[in-house]
Design an enzyme around this catalytic site. Sequence first.
Site, PDB file in Angstrom:
ATOM      1  N   LYS A 175       0.838  -1.207   0.000  1.00  0.00           N
ATOM      2  CA  LYS A 175       0.000   0.000   0.000  1.00  0.00           C
ATOM      3  C   LYS A 175       0.869   1.252   0.000  1.00  0.00           C
ATOM      4  CE  LYS A 175      -3.725   2.141   2.738  1.00  0.00           C
ATOM      5  NZ  LYS A 175      -4.522   1.998   3.986  1.00  0.00           N
ATOM      6  N   SER A 177      -9.292   1.745   3.589  1.00  0.00           N
ATOM      7  CA  SER A 177      -8.451   2.491   2.675  1.00  0.00           C
ATOM      8  C   SER A 177      -7.429   1.625   1.937  1.00  0.00           C
ATOM      9  CB  SER A 177      -7.718   3.596   3.441  1.00  0.00           C
ATOM     10  OG  SER A 177      -6.833   3.058   4.418  1.00  0.00           O
ATOM     11  N   SER A 218      -9.231  -0.501   7.823  1.00  0.00           N
ATOM     12  CA  SER A 218      -8.753  -0.310   6.455  1.00  0.00           C
ATOM     13  C   SER A 218      -8.163  -1.529   5.775  1.00  0.00           C
ATOM     14  CB  SER A 218      -7.744   0.841   6.410  1.00  0.00           C
ATOM     15  OG  SER A 218      -8.398   2.070   6.573  1.00  0.00           O
TER      16      SER A 218
END
Length: 471
Positions: free
Chosen positions: A81, A157, A181
């Site tokens: 990420k 996220s 997330s």
Amino acid sequence: MTASLNLLPAAELVAGFGSGAWDPVDAYEASVAAVRELDRHVNAIVMLDEEAGAQAAKESARRWQSGETLSPVDGVPITIKDIVLTRGWPTLKGSSLVDSSGPWEDDAPATARLRESGAVIFGKNTTPEFGWKGVTDSARHGVTRNPWDPSRTSGGSSGGAAAATALGMGTWSVGTDGGGSVRIPGSFSGVVALKPTYGQVPVWPASAYGTLSHVGPMTRTVQDCALLLDVLARPDARDWSALGAPASSYAGALDGGVAGLHVAFSPDLGYGHNDPAVDAAVRAAVEVLADLGARVSEVDLGLDDPVEAFHVLWFSGAAKVLRGFDPEALTRVEPALAQGIREYGLDASAADYLDATEVRMSLGQRMGELHRTYDVLVTPTMPITAFTAGQAAPDGWPSWLWTSWTPYTYPFNMTQQPALTVPCGFDSDGLPIGLQVVGPRHADALVLRVGQAYEQATGWHTRRPPLLNQV
């Protein structure tokens, strides 16, 4: 054969490395081929470095040939990420405020441990701006879409990490979780994701969201989740709050089953409301655990929603993020992020923060007392399935805040407990549903063991997104 390597679990992939059936170059090339074919449908990859990936794969192949592998997962392809620092690559965090020129000289602890293991890191995944919400879109990188239906959101996220993992654009990914997330997109995208006990995976630089923020593995199986946690859960001197090294391997402790465990089942934590398909799938999953020998009790936790306290903690952190930029930063970020900061973060006093911390501590005490009786708590991961991509909330939803439709994730960031999501079914639109398994702090191995027992008794994790049949 090579084309399907990207969908093999890591344990099978490295068995092939050892036998000579294929090598890390084959596995890497299969993952990159999936990116080339599929990412245009989902927009999960923000940066792809094929040269670096190819070089790392070649070096791993040489180590396998010479019998000098760095770890049992040497050569496994992985993406990260774009919140987590990666030496030599920009970490833009989904924001135009971040200068891409660098220099980018440091690896975060998770990245460093992956390099030390010989994993093949070849790209970075999309995130909303500074990872602030439960869907993945940003002005800088656009909208990330669901691998099961690109008209829907992947969640967030860590939505890019979830979509990439579901589609075999890498065997694994590393996400972050400050309020759900990894688990929100895990549930929406049909993958396995773990928010470990706080401190089990070191974090550096320290998150502005403080001790709400965790780094966790995202995979297609529970065994892979444990294997990746074995890599990530190693000490790093830069994180003063990190826990010590685990006493034993998480992957080696998966097979104890659930017979005799006392499982608390809460369908709503006392304040949530579920879609009928979610409620049915999760209740069916609980029956599977009971059939496997667990003692399951449906409990009424009677909790008050801690969301207002969470908002103070969360948006105070978001306000802190922007203090590192120019005075006009608040006018240059996503309007909804700016609104949340103005409403909950900018004017929060030290007393407000301490009051929110008191709510957090009380919730932690309640959960600690629960686990004196029950080994684990199971809940839905999400009360809904994925909604339209590019939206902050489902159509007609009463609130724009992401916390309004994620009631079962953020409480466990407040309490720092390990929380795992595993696929447990699909709705009538073919969208995944997740089961959340929560344990007492430091019981990550137990949570993974429960997830493994459930996964082995069901076949949900073997289903593949329809996109894979279209290429």
